[in-house]
Design an enzyme around this catalytic site. Structure first.
Site, PDB file in Angstrom:
ATOM      1  N   ILE A  96       5.348  -2.533 -10.242  1.00 31.91           N
ATOM      2  CA  ILE A  96       5.789  -1.582 -11.276  1.00 31.91           C
ATOM      3  C   ILE A  96       4.641  -1.377 -12.256  1.00 31.91           C
ATOM      4  O   ILE A  96       4.134  -2.343 -12.816  1.00 31.91           O
ATOM      5  CB  ILE A  96       6.987  -2.118 -12.098  1.00 31.91           C
ATOM      6  N   HIS A  97       4.266  -0.138 -12.450  1.00 32.41           N
ATOM      7  CA  HIS A  97       3.213   0.102 -13.450  1.00 32.41           C
ATOM      8  C   HIS A  97       3.304   1.468 -14.126  1.00 32.41           C
ATOM      9  O   HIS A  97       2.694   1.687 -15.165  1.00 32.41           O
ATOM     10  CB  HIS A  97       1.825  -0.029 -12.805  1.00 32.41           C
ATOM     11  N   ARG A  98       4.086   2.398 -13.567  1.00 31.08           N
ATOM     12  CA  ARG A  98       4.094   3.752 -14.131  1.00 31.08           C
ATOM     13  C   ARG A  98       4.763   3.775 -15.497  1.00 31.08           C
ATOM     14  O   ARG A  98       5.792   3.137 -15.720  1.00 31.08           O
ATOM     15  CB  ARG A  98       4.797   4.728 -13.188  1.00 31.08           C
ATOM     16  N   ARG A 133       0.010  -4.339 -18.447  1.00 33.33           N
ATOM     17  CA  ARG A 133       0.813  -3.542 -19.371  1.00 33.33           C
ATOM     18  C   ARG A 133       2.305  -3.805 -19.161  1.00 33.33           C
ATOM     19  O   ARG A 133       3.085  -3.852 -20.114  1.00 33.33           O
ATOM     20  CB  ARG A 133       0.488  -2.055 -19.178  1.00 33.33           C
TER      21      ARG A 133
END
Length: 361
Positions: free
Chosen positions: A206-208, A239
């Site tokens: 998950i990064h968006r 992040r």
């Protein structure tokens, strides 16, 4: 001699550049020599997400490292344009080569277009048709100023034609990431940070921003993971980890967060997992390359052919378990034999086309 300035800055671009640079070395022809100048903008600057890629993928050290990262999209892209232009003035290349859809891609394309240097765009024509995504703006603008557009799929080629780009500028060659997947699979290695032996697991990435910057969505994704029948291994994007901490989101027992992994470690995870859950465009394809079903936590995808084929399902977090049940009830293995992305010789096709068009000036 053809001099190419290649602009890269983000993790997927390192992998694509590795595949092309390797073919440049293997196919070197004194009669048609090609010199590549590698420019790393610095967009990905964490050691685990940048330097280690150059080391293990055997990419030559960049000729220029601009060290530009952080800040807003406009700030980052503007600084890149300024610094890339300086490199282009100094190197006076015959062409500028850009990959994908990052701020580095856009900055390289703008810099070259202002100096009337021919632009080659690898992975052209992808569209999510979601203009809220910064990547969509980057790829559309890069495509429309490029002189030679290498598209990975029939869908991508059709997108370009629908936007009025002349057929002669489009060259459908397959996906260069498939080249990399085939070559580096034999070098895959278990992540150093994965201490436990887990027989069956899902791979989660998950990064968006649409997921990580939305507290409700991020919470829903983590909650949905708890309902799945296997452990999930998640190489956690810095992040994303920061967001989880800031929101005090409790990670369920079956979700294992590990440090960011190198490309070869990521390949090991993709090869070894039962299925992939992701919001990444590139990981969706890599799941297909390694014959793994994929559940994509997005409302749209650039890789529509995977959904049409039935090996990828777009899903909301709330529907993740239902989507898993739907996918696991089907026999998919025969579908992975489809040649959606070429035959693993994309880098060679790109080089041949560049030589054909630019070798004689």
């Amino acid at each position: 001699m053809i001099k190419i300035v290649t602009i890269i800055g983000a993790r997927p671009q390192f992998i694509k550049a590795a595949a092309f640079s390797r073919v440049l070395r293997e196919k070197y022809d004194p009669a048609n020599p090609v010199k590549e100048i590698l420019v790393h903008t610095g967009q990905h600057f964490d050691s685990n997400m940048s330097k280690v890629f150059f080391d293990e993928l055997r990419i030559p050290e960049p000729d220029y490292n601009l060290g530009i990262h952080g800040g807003s999209h406009g700030d980052m892209t503007g600084k890149m344009i300024i610094e890339i232009e300086k490199v282009l003035f100094k190197e006076t290349p015959d062409i500028v080569l850009v990959y994908g859809d990052t701020n580095s891609t856009l900055a390289g394309a703008i810099s070259a277009s202002k100096l009337n240097i021919p632009i080659v765009h690898v992975e052209a024509g992808l569209r999510s048709f979601n203009r809220v995504m910064p990547e969509e703006i980057n790829r559309v603008m890069a495509d429309h100023v490029s002189d030679l557009l290498f598209s990975p799929t029939k869908t991508a080629s059709k997108n370009l034609q629908n936007e009025g780009i002349e057929h002669g500028r489009i060259c459908e060659v397959g996906d260069i990431m498939y080249d990399a997947a085939l070559y580096y699979k034999k070098l895959a290695k278990k992540p150093d940070s994965l201490k436990l032996e887990i027989e069956k697991f899902f791979l989660l990435t998950i990064h968006r921003a649409e997921n990580t910057d939305n507290p409700a969505k991020l919470s829903a994704i983590i909650e949905a993971c708890a309902k799945l029948p296997y452990h999930l291994i998640c190489p956690i994007h810095p992040r994303t980890l920061q967001k989880l901490s800031a929101l005090n989101i409790t990670v369920p027992d079956n979700l294992m967060l590990i440090e960011p992994v190198s490309y070869l470690e990521m390949v090991w995870l993709e090869v070894s997992c039962e299925a992939v859950i992701t919001d990444s465009g590139g990981v969706q394809k890599e799941a297909f390359f390694h014959h793994k079903p994929c559940l994509t936590l997005r409302e749209e995808t650039e890789w529509v052919e995977l959904c049409d084929l039935g090996v990828n399902i777009l899903t909301r977090a709330e529907d993740l378990y239902t989507s898993y049940i739907k996918m696991s009830s089907q026999s998919l293995e025969h579908l992975f034999e489809q040649t959606l992305y070429g035959y693993g010789n994309t880098a060679e096709l790109i080089l041949n086309e560049i030589l054909k068009r630019y070798a004689n000036g």
